[in-house]
Design an enzyme around this catalytic site. Structure first.
Site, PDB file in Angstrom:
ATOM      1  N   ASP A   1       1.165  -1.563  -0.280  1.00  0.00           N
ATOM      2  CA  ASP A   1       0.308  -0.058   0.057  1.00  0.00           C
ATOM      3  C   ASP A   1       0.643   0.921   0.485  1.00  0.00           C
ATOM      4  O   ASP A   1       2.275   0.952   0.599  1.00  0.00           O
ATOM      5  CB  ASP A   1      -1.156  -0.042   1.756  1.00  0.00           C
ATOM      6  CG  ASP A   1      -1.816  -0.955   1.333  1.00  0.00           C
ATOM      7  OD1 ASP A   1      -2.305  -1.431   0.432  1.00  0.00           O
ATOM      8  OD2 ASP A   1      -2.397  -1.509   1.827  1.00  0.00           O
TER       9      ASP A   1
HETATM   10  N1  URA Z   1      -1.025  -5.553   3.798  1.00  0.00           N
HETATM   11  C1  URA Z   1      -1.668  -4.704   4.671  1.00  0.00           C
HETATM   12  O1  URA Z   1      -2.323  -4.084   4.740  1.00  0.00           O
HETATM   13  N2  URA Z   1      -0.676  -3.538   3.364  1.00  0.00           N
HETATM   14  C2  URA Z   1       0.393  -4.466   2.606  1.00  0.00           C
HETATM   15  O2  URA Z   1       0.767  -2.967   1.744  1.00  0.00           O
HETATM   16  C3  URA Z   1       0.545  -5.438   2.839  1.00  0.00           C
HETATM   17  C4  URA Z   1      -0.242  -6.520   3.391  1.00  0.00           C
END
Ligand code: URA
Length: 234
Positions: free
Chosen positions: A102
């Site tokens: 993310d």
């Molecule tokens: N889980 C999440 O919530 N975000 C990420 O970027 C990777 C795994």
């Protein structure tokens, strides 16, 4: 691709030497001596250096990047936000990110130009374990940890068994490592939200046995041959 990068990828010379080759009139494109050092090679161009046709080798490249928060894990972004590609500009290969982190997540991101490798690594059947260090709000009771370990419903999907290890409690927050085997969208954030401990900071610290270690944010290194083999064998 810039002519100097094209020449470098063909293994003829470094980018700087490639600029000299252009300046000295040693480079032809489609039969004409190249005048501009900033020429962008397009598909179908025939490039010659000293009368010999060259083509970039498709040498496989495997990079481990420490992605900072504030970068999108895509090759381009329609909202013009920084992308992870901005951090690997000097890599002489058309690499792309394997999987996704993310915008607000930092940590380990593998990038490569090896499509088969990327496919294997992200295919759900390989269940590649990924470890995240999360700082979450509140205290994580033993019951909550047990729930996470067993699997929680994150909205139409029940997560599989996870490893959970509390690192430390800090005031009203907990730092915890969690290893999961799937890669659902925002999975770790959803898992902690479901149990009532929203994530405040998240970083991926390992994929399989490969650890992020002390690599600084925004920097990358090449994966070693052993690491590549390890990821292939998972
Ligand atoms: N889980 C999440 O919530 N975000 C990420 O970027 C990777 C795994």
């Amino acid at each position: 691709m810039r002519i100097n990068k094209y020449i470098a990828q063909a293994g003829v010379a470094s980018r700087r030497k490639a600029d000299e080759l252009v300046a000295n009139g040693n480079v032809k494109v489609n039969g004409l001596t190249l005048k501009e050092a900033g020429y962008d090679v397009v598909q179908g161009d025939v490039v010659e250096v000293n009368g010999r046709r060259i083509e970039p080798e498709d040498k496989k490249v495997y990079i481990l990047l420490h992605k900072p928060v504030g970068y999108v894990t895509t090759v381009s972004d329609d909202k013009d936000r920084p992308t992870v590609m901005d951090l690997v500009r000097d890599v002489d290969a058309r690499i792309f990110p394997v999987g996704r982190l993310d915008y607000n997540t930092s940590g380990m991101l593998i990038m490569t130009n090896d499509g088969d490798f990327a496919y294997r690594l992200t295919h759900p059947k390989h269940e590649m374990p990924k470890t995240y260090r999360a700082r979450v709000a509140g205290v994580l009771s033993d019951e909550k940890c047990a729930k996470l370990r067993k699997g929680v419903d994150i909205g139409g999907f029940v997560t599989s068994k996870a490893k959970v290890q509390i690192i430390r409690g800090v005031q009203r927050q907990t730092v915890v490592d969690i290893t999961i085997h799937e890669g659902k969208n925002r999975q770790v954030r959803k898992m902690f939200k479901v149990i009532g401990n929203p994530v405040q900071e998240l970083s991926r610290i390992a994929i399989g046995e490969i650890k992020l270690g002390r690599l600084s944010e925004g920097h990358y290194r090449k994966l070693t041959r052993e690491e590549i083999e390890h990821l292939r064998s998972c």
